[in-house]
Motif scaffolding. Structure first.
Motif, short mmCIF file in Angstrom:
data_model
loop_
_atom_site.label_atom_id
_atom_site.label_comp_id
_atom_site.label_asym_id
_atom_site.label_seq_id
_atom_site.Cartn_x
_atom_site.Cartn_y
_atom_site.Cartn_z
N ALA A 1 0.67 -1.55 0.10
CA ALA A 1 -0.18 -0.17 0.00
C ALA A 1 1.32 1.27 -0.36
O ALA A 1 1.81 1.10 0.54
N SER B 1 2.25 -4.09 4.46
CA SER B 1 1.84 -5.19 4.39
C SER B 1 0.09 -5.20 4.08
O SER B 1 -0.46 -4.40 5.24
N ASP B 2 -0.44 -5.59 3.03
CA ASP B 2 -2.21 -5.49 2.95
C ASP B 2 -2.80 -6.47 4.18
O ASP B 2 -3.97 -6.28 4.68
N LEU C 1 -7.53 1.16 2.26
CA LEU C 1 -6.43 0.84 3.14
C LEU C 1 -6.51 0.52 4.29
O LEU C 1 -5.79 -0.58 4.90
#
Length: 142
Positions: free
Chosen positions: A2, A70-71, A113
């Motif tokens: 992201a 990280s996502d 996000l």
């Protein structure tokens, strides 16, 4: 990975993941970074000697701007806390008293996000427009 558009919102997310949850590692410490780079080991002295009092230390900004989240970690964020005493702020601006707008969040565009964010505590630091944007997304702002 992201990409955040609002650096200050990213810092609040980092606070939650790195300093509260301990899931974003390694933990950043400005004193360790300065020492590694041969710039001394006292962030206060460094800030004053380089006219960085009440400013974000460039080395800290560079670290957090480049920091990838990280996502999966972003999806784990359910609550954020906004407070002038956050650890991430101390690491970014060792000489800062919370009495100005240095870490004010300007945009909530990055909320996409954080798909599981449900609450922001300390939201009184956000303006009415941003608080309305939270409410529109079903995020409790207290």
């Amino acid at each position: 990975m992201a990409t955040f558009t609002d650096f200050n919102l990213k810092l609040v997310v980092v606070e939650q993941l790195m300093y509260t949850d301990g899931t974003l590692t390694p933990v950043f410490r400005i004193a360790e970074l300065l020492k590694e780079r041969g710039l001394g080991d006292d962030p206060w002295t460094y800030a004053y000697d380089h006219d960085l009092a009440y400013k974000v230390v460039p080395e800290a900004r560079a670290h957090f701007e480049a920091l990838e989240i990280s996502d999966e970690l972003l999806a784990s964020v359910r609550e954020l806390v906004m407070d002038g005493g956050l650890r991430v702020y101390q690491e970014c601006a060792p000489v800062w008293d919370g009495e100005d707008d240095l870490f004010d969040i300007e945009s909530l565009d990055d909320l996409a996000l954080l798909p599981n964010l449900r609450r922001i505590s300390g939201s009184e630091f956000l303006g009415p427009e941003l608080r309305s944007a939270l409410a529109a997304r079903g995020i409790v702002a207290d």
